[in-house]
Scaffold this motif. Structure first.
Motif, PDB file in Angstrom:
ATOM      1  N   ASP A 414       0.833  -1.211   0.000  1.00  0.00           N
ATOM      2  CA  ASP A 414       0.000   0.000   0.000  1.00  0.00           C
ATOM      3  C   ASP A 414       0.863   1.255   0.000  1.00  0.00           C
ATOM      4  N   GLN A 415       1.951   1.239   0.774  1.00  0.00           N
ATOM      5  CA  GLN A 415       2.813   2.417   0.862  1.00  0.00           C
ATOM      6  C   GLN A 415       3.571   2.651  -0.451  1.00  0.00           C
ATOM      7  N   TYR A 416       4.101   1.573  -1.015  1.00  0.00           N
ATOM      8  CA  TYR A 416       4.821   1.703  -2.289  1.00  0.00           C
ATOM      9  C   TYR A 416       3.867   1.880  -3.471  1.00  0.00           C
ATOM     10  N   LYS A 417       2.573   1.542  -3.213  1.00  0.00           N
ATOM     11  CA  LYS A 417       1.549   1.613  -4.262  1.00  0.00           C
ATOM     12  C   LYS A 417       1.870   0.681  -5.438  1.00  0.00           C
ATOM     13  N   LYS A 418       2.389  -0.503  -5.122  1.00  0.00           N
ATOM     14  CA  LYS A 418       2.709  -1.496  -6.153  1.00  0.00           C
ATOM     15  C   LYS A 418       3.038  -2.822  -5.486  1.00  0.00           C
ATOM     16  N   GLY A 419       3.025  -3.884  -6.292  1.00  0.00           N
ATOM     17  CA  GLY A 419       3.411  -5.203  -5.803  1.00  0.00           C
ATOM     18  C   GLY A 419       2.304  -5.995  -5.137  1.00  0.00           C
ATOM     19  N   HIS A 420       1.077  -5.499  -5.211  1.00  0.00           N
ATOM     20  CA  HIS A 420      -0.029  -6.222  -4.558  1.00  0.00           C
ATOM     21  C   HIS A 420      -0.218  -7.628  -5.128  1.00  0.00           C
ATOM     22  N   GLU A 421       0.111  -7.818  -6.405  1.00  0.00           N
ATOM     23  CA  GLU A 421      -0.102  -9.127  -7.024  1.00  0.00           C
ATOM     24  C   GLU A 421       0.834 -10.199  -6.480  1.00  0.00           C
ATOM     25  N   TYR A 422       1.863  -9.799  -5.722  1.00  0.00           N
ATOM     26  CA  TYR A 422       2.810 -10.767  -5.175  1.00  0.00           C
ATOM     27  C   TYR A 422       2.593 -11.039  -3.682  1.00  0.00           C
ATOM     28  N   LEU A 423       1.559 -10.466  -3.112  1.00  0.00           N
ATOM     29  CA  LEU A 423       1.248 -10.715  -1.700  1.00  0.00           C
ATOM     30  C   LEU A 423       0.720 -12.135  -1.507  1.00  0.00           C
ATOM     31  N   GLN A 424       1.105 -12.750  -0.405  1.00  0.00           N
ATOM     32  CA  GLN A 424       0.562 -14.054  -0.007  1.00  0.00           C
ATOM     33  C   GLN A 424       0.017 -13.891   1.416  1.00  0.00           C
ATOM     34  N   THR A 425      -1.233 -13.476   1.511  1.00  0.00           N
ATOM     35  CA  THR A 425      -1.823 -13.096   2.788  1.00  0.00           C
ATOM     36  C   THR A 425      -3.255 -13.617   2.916  1.00  0.00           C
ATOM     37  N   ALA A 426      -3.757 -13.582   4.146  1.00  0.00           N
ATOM     38  CA  ALA A 426      -5.169 -13.821   4.431  1.00  0.00           C
ATOM     39  C   ALA A 426      -5.641 -12.658   5.293  1.00  0.00           C
ATOM     40  N   SER A 427      -6.579 -11.889   4.767  1.00  0.00           N
ATOM     41  CA  SER A 427      -7.085 -10.701   5.467  1.00  0.00           C
ATOM     42  C   SER A 427      -5.957  -9.785   5.920  1.00  0.00           C
ATOM     43  N   GLY A 428      -4.893  -9.717   5.106  1.00  0.00           N
ATOM     44  CA  GLY A 428      -3.819  -8.768   5.361  1.00  0.00           C
ATOM     45  C   GLY A 428      -2.658  -9.312   6.167  1.00  0.00           C
TER      46      GLY A 428
END
Length: 620
Positions: A414-428
Motif C-alpha cells: 500500500d505504501q509503495y503503491k505497487k506489488g499487490h499481485e505478489y502478496l501471499q496473505t489472508a485478510s492482510g
C-alpha cells in the motif's frame, strides 16, 4: 474453584488502577480458558471500532485450565487483543513457563487497558502487583531485559514476557517474547504492548493450583507417557523438534517455495532442503529444553562462535522459521537462517511474517517492481543469505526501507503503491508455512477463521497435513461436518493450554477432554466438549461481526489456493475451491454464508450466548 484461582487481574495504565474480579465454575465450563475467556471479556468490555493501537484496546494474557496442574503438555498461554494488522479479533499462543507462573502467582489472566505516560513494566509476585518505571530498560532487547529484571528483583527464577526495540516502535510485525525464545507471534501484539508503553510483565509465583480429581489426572498422565513410549516417532521429534520435518515438507509441497510460486523438488532441490533440517543444523546444538510440564522437550539451544555471524548462545530455529527464511526465500545458508532467527527473537518480531515480507520484497525485486535503490542498495536476489540478514536487520531496526517493511507486506504494498499481485496473505496477514494446495482444508481455516492465517486453528487441514485424512482431500463436497468437528476439538485444546504437539505419540481421542474433566472436577464428555468448542469459536466470530467483518470480507490471495495452479511438481494442477469449503463449513453450522450471522437456533443450542441475539439481530 478447580484448575484456577478464580481471579482475573485488570490493569488500567492510563489511570494507574489495579483491580481484580472473580469468576465462577459456570464461566469455566462455558469458556474453559485461554482465548475462550479472552473473547468473552473483550467482547463485553471493548467498544466496537476501538483503535487497535489506542487506549481502548484491551491486551490479555490468559492461562488455560491445564497450566500449573502437572498435566502433560499443559504449558501454553494465550495473548488476545484487537489486531492492528487485520483490524479484527486476534489471539496467539505460546509455550514456555510464563502462563503456569502467572497462575501460580495467583491470577488466571491479566487484562491491560489504557496507556502509561512513560515506559513501564508490571511486576507480579504471589498476589501482589506493581506498575514499575521501565525507562532504564527501554531500548533493551528481549533477552537483555529478562536478565536485567531478574537481577533487579533478585528473582533468578522469575518468568517474563517482554517486547524488544521493534515493539517499542510499534512495528506491526512485533511480538512479545517470553522465556527468551518463545513467542505469541502473530497479529501485532508487540505493537499493542508498545502502544501502551508497556515494556514487560515480570512474574514470580509459588502457589499451588487446585485439581478436582488428582487421581484421574495421574491416570491420564500415565496413559500419555505409556503411549509415548510405544510410539517410535516420539524420540525423533523429541530430539529434533519441529525442524526434523523441514526437508520433507519443502520437497513434498507442504512448505511454500519461492514466495509460493516455486516447486521444492525443482526450484529448491534436495541438497538445499536437507541443509535446513534440524538433523544438519544440530551440529550447533549444546542442549535441549522443554516447556512447562512437557514430556517431549522439542526445543534446543545452539552455540555459534565462528563464521559470518557468531551470535553466541542462541536458539534452534523452529520449522516455521526455517521454512520462512529457507525454502520460501530459496536460501540454504544455515548461518543466515540462525542469524535471522536470533535477530527476530531479540528484537521481538514474528518470524513467519518477517520471512514472508522479505519473500514479497524478493519477488518484487526480481520482477523490477522494487529497485535496488528502494531497498537501500541490498541485492535482494533469491537465496542471498547476506541480503536476507541485512534486510531482516533493517526491519528490526525500522531503518531505511525497513521502516516500511516492518509493518508487513500488505502495508508495504500500500505504501509503495505497487506489488499487490505478489502478496501471499489472508485478510492482510502473511500466510504461515503450510500450503493449502498440499492440505486444502487449510484454505478454509486461513481464510475464514476469526483469527485468519493460522495453521494452529482447527479443521480438515490439520489431519490432511499429517496424511490422516479419511476422505479424498481434493473432493470439496460434503466437508462441513468433519471440518466443524475438528474445529471444535482444536478450540478446546488451544484454550485448555494443551500444546498441539501432544498429538505426537499420545492417545488421539479424548485426551484433552479427560484433562479438563480431571482438573475441573466436572463432567466434560464429547457432547460438552463439542458445545464448548463451538461456543468459543462463535464468541471470536461475534467480535469480528461487531467490527463489521463478515465472511465476504475475508480474503486469501489466489496463488495460495492454486489460482492459477502450479504447472509441475507434487502439487501440479491443484486448484482449491476455497469458497465451497467455506460455504460447507458455514452451512453445517447453520450460519449465513454472506452475512456471517449465526442462526438463532445455533446460539440457543450452544447456550451462554443468548445475550448475543439482541446484539446480532437487534430487537426483532
Amino acid at each position: 474453584m478447580n484448575g484456577y484461582n478464580g481471579k482475573f487481574l485488570f490493569v488500567d495504565l492510563s489511570k494507574k488502577e489495579i483491580t481484580t474480579e472473580g469468576f465462577d465454575e459456570k464461566f469455566v465450563r462455558d469458556y474453559i480458558g485461554g482465548y475462550g475467556f479472552g473473547a468473552k471479556i473483550l467482547y463485553d468490555r471493548m467498544p466496537a471500532g476501538a483503535d487497535p493501537l489506542g487506549e481502548e484496546n484491551i491486551l490479555g494474557f490468559i492461562t488455560g485450565i491445564t497450566n500449573g496442574t502437572g498435566a502433560m503438555y499443559g504449558g501454553r498461554f494465550t495473548m488476545v487483543h484487537k489486531s492492528p494488522v487485520t483490524g479484527g479479533w486476534n489471539d496467539s499462543n505460546s509455550g514456555g513457563f510464563f502462563g503456569p507462573e502467572l497462575k501460580k502467582a495467583g491470577f488466571d489472566a491479566l487484562f491491560i487497558s489504557g496507556k502509561a505516560e512513560e515506559p513501564v513494566y508490571i511486576w507480579i509476585k504471589d498476589g501482589e502487583v506493581e506498575i514499575k518505571d521501565a525507562k532504564h530498560i527501554w531500548g533493551m532487547d528481549t533477552k537483555e531485559v529478562w536478565e536485567a529484571l531478574k537481577e533487579e528483583h533478585d528473582q533468578p527464577a522469575a518468568k517474563i514476557v517482554a517486547i524488544g526495540p521493534s515493539g517499542e516502535r510499534q512495528s506491526l510485525l512485533a511480538c512479545p517474547i517470553n522465556d527468551g525464545h518463545r513467542a505469541p507471534g502473530r497479529g501485532g501484539g508487540g505493537a499493542v504492548m508498545g502502544s501502551k508503553n508497556l515494556k514487560a510483565i515480570l512474574v514470580k509465583g509459588t502457589g499451588n493450583v487446585p485439581v478436582g480429581d488428582p487421581e484421574k489426572l495421574k491416570e491420564v498422565n500415565k496413559l500419555v507417557l505409556k503411549t509415548m513410549k510405544e510410539n517410535k516417532g516420539t524420540k525423533r521429534f523429541s530430539d529434533m523438534g519441529t525442524g526434523g520435518g523441514t526437508p520433507a515438507a519443502a520437497l513434498s509441497g507442504d512448505s511454500p517455495v519461492m514466495n509460493w510460486k516455486g516447486v521444492g523438488i525443482i526450484d529448491y532441490g534436495e541438497e538445499a532442503a536437507q541443509a535446513l533440517g534440524a538433523e544438519a543444523m544440530d551440529k550447533y546444538k549444546t542442549k535441549k529444553y522443554a516447556c512447562s510440564s512437557c514430556p517431549l522437550g522439542c526445543g534446543a539451544e545452539y552455540e555459534v562462535r565462528e563464521g559470518r555471524w557468531p551470535v553466541g548462545t542462541t536458539d534452534r530455529p523452529e520449522y516455521e522459521t526455517a521454512s520462512a527464511f529457507g525454502s520460501t526465500l530459496l536460501c540454504d545458508e544455515v548461518d543466515a537462517l540462525i542469524k535471522a532467527n536470533d535477530i527476530c527473537n531479540r528484537y521481538g518480531i514474528d518470524t513467519i511474517s518477517t520471512g514472508m515480507t522479505i519473500a514479497w520484497a524478493m519477488e518484487c525485486y526480481e520482477e523490477g517492481v522494487l529497485s535496488q535503490e528502494e531497498l537501500d542498495g541490498i541485492d535482494l536476489k533469491w537465496g542471498n543469505g547476506e541480503a536476507i540478514v541485512a534486510l531482516t536487520q533493517k526491519i528490526a531496526d525500522g531503518e531505511g526501507c525497513g521502516e516500511i517493511l516492518a509493518n508487513g507486506s500488505a502495508y508495504a504494498a500500500d505504501q509503495y503503491k505497487k506489488g499487490h499481485e505478489y502478496l501471499q496473505t489472508a485478510s492482510g496477514i502473511e500466510l504461515p508455512m503450510h500450503d493449502p494446495r498440499f492440505a486444502p482444508g487449510l484454505a478454509r481455516t486461513y481464510q475464514f477463521d476469526p483469527t485468519p492465517g493460522r495453521h494452529v486453528k482447527g479443521g480438515l487441514g490439520n489431519i490432511q497435513m499429517g496424511g490422516k485424512e479419511t476422505r479424498p482431500k481434493y473432493d470439496y463436497t460434503g466437508t462441513g461436518d468433519q471440518d466443524v468437528d475438528l474445529t471444535s476439538k482444536r478450540e478446546v485444546m488451544n484454550v485448555a493450554g494443551i500444546c498441539m504437539f501432544s498429538r505426537f505419540g499420545t492417545p488421539p481421542e479424548g485426551i484433552v477432554d479427560s484433562y479438563v474433566e480431571a482438573i475441573g472436577g466436572f463432567p466434560f464428555g464429547e457432547a460438552e466438549s463439542f458445545k464448548a468448542g463451538l461456543r468459543i469459536y462463535a464468541m471470536r466470530h461475534a467480535f469480528n461481526l461487531r467490527e463489521g467483518i463478515t465472511p465476504k470480507d475475508m480474503e486469501i490471495t489466489q496463488r495460495a489456493v492454486g489460482k492459477p495452479p502450479l504447472e509441475a511438481g507434487p502439487l501440479e494442477g491443484v486448484e482449491i475451491d476455497n469458497q465451497l469449503l467455506g460455504k460447507n463449513f458455514f452451512d453445517e453450522l447453520g450460519w449465513d454464508y454472506e452475512t456471517g450471522l449465526p442462526s438463532e437456533k445455533f446460539l440457543k443450542e450452544i447456550g451462554a450466548l443468548e445475550y448475543l441475539l439482541k446484539d446480532l439481530y437487534g430487537d426483532k
